[in-house]
Write a protein that holds these residues in place. Structure first.
Motif, short mmCIF file in Angstrom:
data_model
loop_
_atom_site.label_atom_id
_atom_site.label_comp_id
_atom_site.label_asym_id
_atom_site.label_seq_id
_atom_site.Cartn_x
_atom_site.Cartn_y
_atom_site.Cartn_z
N PRO A 21 0.82 -1.21 0.00
CA PRO A 21 0.00 0.00 0.00
C PRO A 21 0.86 1.26 0.00
N THR A 22 0.43 2.29 -0.72
CA THR A 22 1.13 3.57 -0.77
C THR A 22 0.12 4.69 -0.58
N PRO A 23 0.60 5.89 -0.26
CA PRO A 23 -0.32 7.01 -0.14
C PRO A 23 -1.01 7.27 -1.48
N ASP A 24 -2.15 7.97 -1.43
CA ASP A 24 -2.84 8.32 -2.67
C ASP A 24 -1.93 9.12 -3.58
N PRO A 25 -2.02 8.92 -4.90
CA PRO A 25 -1.17 9.65 -5.83
C PRO A 25 -1.28 11.15 -5.62
N GLY A 26 -0.15 11.84 -5.65
CA GLY A 26 -0.14 13.28 -5.51
C GLY A 26 -0.14 13.78 -4.09
N GLU A 27 -0.34 12.88 -3.12
CA GLU A 27 -0.34 13.28 -1.73
C GLU A 27 1.00 12.95 -1.09
N PRO A 28 1.70 13.96 -0.56
CA PRO A 28 2.98 13.68 0.09
C PRO A 28 2.78 12.86 1.36
N ARG A 29 3.70 11.95 1.60
CA ARG A 29 3.63 11.16 2.82
C ARG A 29 4.08 12.02 3.99
N ILE A 30 3.31 12.04 5.05
CA ILE A 30 3.63 12.82 6.24
C ILE A 30 4.15 11.88 7.32
N ARG A 31 5.35 12.16 7.78
CA ARG A 31 5.93 11.39 8.88
C ARG A 31 5.93 12.30 10.12
N ASP A 32 5.06 12.00 11.07
CA ASP A 32 4.96 12.86 12.24
C ASP A 32 5.67 12.28 13.46
N ARG A 33 6.52 11.27 13.22
CA ARG A 33 7.29 10.67 14.30
C ARG A 33 8.57 10.09 13.72
N GLY A 34 9.51 9.75 14.57
CA GLY A 34 10.71 9.08 14.10
C GLY A 34 10.42 7.64 13.72
N ASP A 35 11.27 7.07 12.89
CA ASP A 35 11.02 5.69 12.49
C ASP A 35 11.28 4.74 13.65
N ALA A 36 10.59 3.62 13.63
CA ALA A 36 10.68 2.65 14.72
C ALA A 36 11.52 1.44 14.35
N CYS A 37 12.42 1.59 13.37
CA CYS A 37 13.25 0.46 12.96
C CYS A 37 14.04 -0.07 14.14
N PRO A 38 14.06 -1.37 14.33
CA PRO A 38 14.87 -1.92 15.42
C PRO A 38 16.35 -1.79 15.13
N GLY A 39 17.14 -1.90 16.16
CA GLY A 39 18.59 -1.88 16.03
C GLY A 39 19.20 -2.87 16.98
N ALA A 40 20.47 -2.70 17.24
CA ALA A 40 21.15 -3.56 18.21
C ALA A 40 20.84 -3.12 19.63
N LEU A 41 20.52 -1.84 19.80
CA LEU A 41 20.20 -1.30 21.13
C LEU A 41 18.70 -1.07 21.29
N ARG A 42 18.02 -0.75 20.22
CA ARG A 42 16.57 -0.60 20.25
C ARG A 42 15.95 -1.90 19.80
N LEU A 43 15.54 -2.73 20.74
CA LEU A 43 14.99 -4.04 20.41
C LEU A 43 13.50 -3.93 20.12
N HIS A 44 13.06 -4.71 19.15
CA HIS A 44 11.66 -4.73 18.76
C HIS A 44 10.97 -5.90 19.44
N SER A 45 9.75 -5.66 19.92
CA SER A 45 8.98 -6.71 20.58
C SER A 45 8.11 -7.42 19.56
N ALA A 46 8.33 -8.73 19.39
CA ALA A 46 7.55 -9.56 18.47
C ALA A 46 6.90 -10.69 19.25
N ASP A 47 6.04 -11.45 18.58
CA ASP A 47 5.35 -12.54 19.27
C ASP A 47 6.29 -13.64 19.72
#
Length: 424
Positions: free
Chosen positions: A11-37
């Motif tokens: 899925p992508t935003p509607d054509p012609g509409e800029p994507r708005i990022r109102d927060r930092g990305d939540a990509c996991p790292g070596a120090l920022r661990l992601h919680s999964a099932d």
């Protein structure tokens, strides 16, 4: 290149509409661990996919003692540890730091650098871009402002063979010979001296951050910049000659087998390596994880292939496992609608009479031409899907699948996937 029906896009935003990022990305790292099932997940950035033998041993130990016993290879040639305990963060960070895998706590998530994995090993390519990767990583970690890049921002370094140039980098460097390189960003390209390429790539990343701030949309990646906002190479401080910008090539992935006089390429079944398989890669002068969920073993000859095959690694391009990838699926991901890893096994249990998956590659099914990559997804996010042409296998809520958009019962999946992968 093989022609194929394009997969259903995420899925992508509607054509012609800029994507708005109102927060930092939540990509996991070596120090920022992601919680999964299936527990916590750590993602380790490995510029150029490079690992020393000692680092391979330490990751095998970490997978066994802290995780689920396996190491996952991402589509950027990075590594993931899964099944981690909630309280293991400090122990993992200490272990990675001692191994040299955490050289910058502030910049560890932004060290996303893909480089041609066989560069400098097989005699192909116009330059050894693994050297660029090391230099760019040093520049990146030395620039305090670079920590503001998103964990999804990607540098791609291609040695001229076209294997990684089309992988969707935000900043792409391509060696063109004669001591020169091309820098591509946002559909524009310039030519500059090879010796200036790594520093120029970093400068343009800084130009992206400045442009993103002006746009005010919180863009994480170059392609998310709204219309009217583009990264200006000259304003980024890079002096170079503009050149025409043909579409970046999407070359074939590195095939399993022998690379040059003293290197091998193997693939990990469904992109995961057991601790035992990691150790089977050794001894090695160097190990490089690839964006095709494989491994290049430097300092190894053809005589090592039988042992690697016996360890369950994919050593031949005609293996039915070659080019087959899958997201985490059930039970590790709450969003997944199916156990896609089980269904992705060649001749999976949905086929009547199939005895179930074994520990490694099964009998080779030879085909007249290379098959398209195929990716099994548990939901519409299609995490980890390949770039370029690929066969899209998407789980549905009813327990069946869509194969390139065509409803397919689970029991008919093997035949439907084989047919879709051979479409020209």
């Amino acid at each position: 290149m093989l022609a194929a029906m394009p997969p259903t896009p995420p899925p992508t935003p509607d054509p012609g509409e800029p994507r708005i990022r109102d927060r930092g990305d939540a990509c996991p790292g070596a120090l920022r661990l992601h919680s999964a099932d299936d527990g916590r997940l750590a993602r380790l950035r490995l510029p150029g996919g490079r690992l020393t033998s000692r680092q391979v041993e330490i990751l095998a130990d970490a997978a066994e003692t802290l995780g689920d016993g396996r190491l996952s290879i991402t589509s950027r040639g990075n590594a993931e540890l899964r099944g981690l305990a909630d309280d293991c963060g400090a122990e993992l960070a200490s272990l990675l730091g001692e191994a040299g895998l955490l050289p910058s706590p502030t910049h560890e998530r932004v060290r996303n650098i893909v480089a041609s994995p066989a560069s400098g090993l097989d005699g192909l390519g116009a330059a050894d871009v693994q050297l660029w990767a090391r230099e760019l990583d040093t520049h990146l970690r030395s620039a305090p402002w670079a920590a503001a890049l998103s964990g999804r921002f990607l540098f791609v370094l291609d040695d001229g063979r076209g294997d990684v140039a089309g992988l969707g980098g935000d900043v792409t460097l391509v060696a063109v010979g004669g001591g020169e390189a091309e820098l591509h960003v946002g559909g524009r390209a310039v030519r500059l001296a090879s010796s200036d390429a790594p520093s120029a790539a970093l400068a343009v990343a800084g130009g992206f951050l400045a442009t993103a701030r002006k746009a005010g949309t919180g863009a994480w990646r170059v392609r998310e910049l709204p219309e009217g906002y583009a990264v200006d190479v000259a304003e980024s401080g890079v002096t170079a000659q503009p050149v025409p910008t043909p579409e970046l090539p999407q070359g074939p992935p590195l095939s399993p087998g022998v690379l040059g006089p003293a290197a091998l390429s193997v693939l990990a079944p469904l992109g995961r390596l057991t601790a035992a398989q990691l150790r089977a890669l050794l001894p090695a002068e160097e190990v490089r994880l690839t964006p095709w969920r494989g491994v290049v073993v430097a300092g190894a000859g053809a005589d090592r292939l039988p042992a690697l095959d016996a360890a369950g690694l994919i050593t031949r391009p005609d293996s039915p496992w070659a080019g087959v990838t899958a997201c985490t699926g059930r039970p590790g991901c709450a969003k997944s609608l199916a156990d896609v890893r089980a269904d992705a096994v060649p001749g999976h249990p949905g086929r009547p009479g199939h005895p179930g998956p074994g520990p490694g590659p099964g009998p080779v099914e030879r085909t007249a031409a290379p098959l398209l990559p195929v990716h099994f997804s548990g939901c519409e996010r299609r995490c980890g899907h390949p770039h370029g042409a690929w066969t899209d296998v998407l789980a549905t809520a009813g327990g069946d699948y869509l194969v390139d958009g065509v409803p397919t019962p689970r029991t008919a999946l093997p035949e439907a996937v084989t047919a879709a992968r051979t479409t020209r």
